[in-house]
Design a protein around this motif. Structure first.
Motif, PDB file in Angstrom:
ATOM      1  N   LEU A  80     162.646 -16.914  70.343  1.00 43.38           N
ATOM      2  CA  LEU A  80     163.829 -17.773  69.924  1.00 43.38           C
ATOM      3  C   LEU A  80     164.960 -17.413  69.769  1.00 43.38           C
ATOM      4  CD1 LEU A  80     161.329 -19.955  67.546  1.00 43.38           C
ATOM      5  CD2 LEU A  80     161.402 -20.098  69.814  1.00 43.38           C
ATOM      6  N   ILE A  86     166.093 -24.684  72.722  1.00 45.26           N
ATOM      7  CA  ILE A  86     164.720 -24.717  72.530  1.00 45.26           C
ATOM      8  C   ILE A  86     164.016 -25.875  72.934  1.00 45.26           C
ATOM      9  CG2 ILE A  86     162.939 -24.164  70.804  1.00 45.26           C
ATOM     10  CD1 ILE A  86     165.174 -22.177  69.447  1.00 45.26           C
ATOM     11  N   VAL A 107     162.255 -22.672  64.080  1.00 41.68           N
ATOM     12  CA  VAL A 107     163.382 -23.130  65.344  1.00 41.68           C
ATOM     13  C   VAL A 107     164.745 -23.280  64.474  1.00 41.68           C
ATOM     14  CG1 VAL A 107     164.011 -25.322  66.401  1.00 41.68           C
ATOM     15  CG2 VAL A 107     161.505 -24.123  66.516  1.00 41.68           C
TER      16      VAL A 107
END
Length: 299
Positions: A80, A86, A107
């Motif tokens: 990530l 993403i 995230v």
């Protein structure tokens, strides 16, 4: 040209690999209805005249029980970092619970803009989808939009691709236009074999399996010889994979061989051997290195 790296984040078995396969229009990543099918970070390259998207498919983010699981989660989380976008994927059947919020936290920590994806919408009613939509909208920071998809039916896939391209910047072509993955044949062959084991064996076997390609050699007759070791935790698992009179290993080998032949465009002789390495997921660093789990953490 627009280009960029797009990571997929989600808990195990939400359909990340199926979404990538649907977008690129061919099967590159192995898929299974069993959780934690994807173990490694894998780049899948989708190139047209107008864009090049490098999809970074990752293991499902979960709370691990084994050292192998720890490596898988670290590989997913590290993927990530440094990407342009993403895709945060949720299974519509499961909704948003603690495991999903666990993913959302990673995230959000990345500070990278994200597209929310509600996958498997064909399995639930519209009210459930709308509830998930609102929960994702309120939980995901830097969320530019949320798309509803069914990867197996192809629903919402074009909308998702258009949204990805819209949110990428102009950039270089990172890979040759005919390249579809950055992984070597040995990796792709081991993944195909592992997928066939997933499809044909009982619940207790798949996550105790590692497939290591020991040799790839083109013979004088043009046939590609591939020798692979299949490692399991216990003797009982070895028996399941071999099957009665060797029927299971024969089926696994036949199906894997056909798919590898399609991949290489030629004849393949697949030589499979099943071996027992007790508790390899916790202790055997040689196998963990060979299947690439520790290598994924170098950056």
């Amino acid at each position: 040209m627009k280009s960029g790296f797009v990571a997929l984040a989600g808990k195990p078995n939400v359909g990340k690999s199926s979404i990538v396969n649907a977008i690129v229009g061919k099967k590159i990543l192995i898929v299974s209805d069993k959780p934690q099918t994807t173990r490694n970070r894998i780049n899948v390259i989708h190139t047209t005249d107008d864009f090049q998207i490098i999809f970074v498919d990752t293991p499902g983010i979960h709370k691990p029980l084994y050292r192998l699981g720890e490596y898988m989660v670290k590989a997913a989380v590290s993927a990530l970092k440094g990407v342009d976008l993403i895709l945060t994927v949720v299974d519509a059947k499961e909704g948003v619970g603690k495991p999903e919020r666990f993913v959302f936290d990673y995230v959000n920590q990345s500070k990278t803009k994200t597209i929310g994806v509600i996958n498997k919408i064909d399995l639930v009613d519209a009210k459930k989808v709308e509830q998930i939509y609102n929960e994702m909208k309120n939980s995901l920071e830097n969320c530019v939009n949320i798309v509803k998809t069914s990867a197996v039916r192809g629903e919402g896939i074009k909308e998702l691709l258009d949204l990805i391209v819209e949110n990428l910047e102009e950039g270089p072509q990172y890979y040759p236009e005919d390249m579809i993955t950055d992984r070597p044949l040995s990796f792709m062959a081991s993944e195909i074999i592992r997928e066939k084991i997933f499809h044909h064996t009982y619940e207790e076997v798949p996550h105790s399996v590692a497939v290591i390609i020991e040799e790839i050699k083109e013979r004088d007759n043009g046939v590609l010889y591939i020798r692979a070791n299949i490692y399991v935790d216990r003797n009982s698992q070895k028996g399941i994979i071999i099957g009665h009179k060797g029927n299971m290993i024969k089926t696994i080998g036949q199906e894997a061989r056909k798919e590898i032949e399609y991949l290489v465009g030629g004849k393949v002789f697949l030589d499979l051997h099943v071996k027992v390495k007790k508790d390899w997921r916790n202790k055997d660093f040689i196998i963990l290195n060979e299947i690439g789990m520790r290598d994924d953490l170098k950056d």
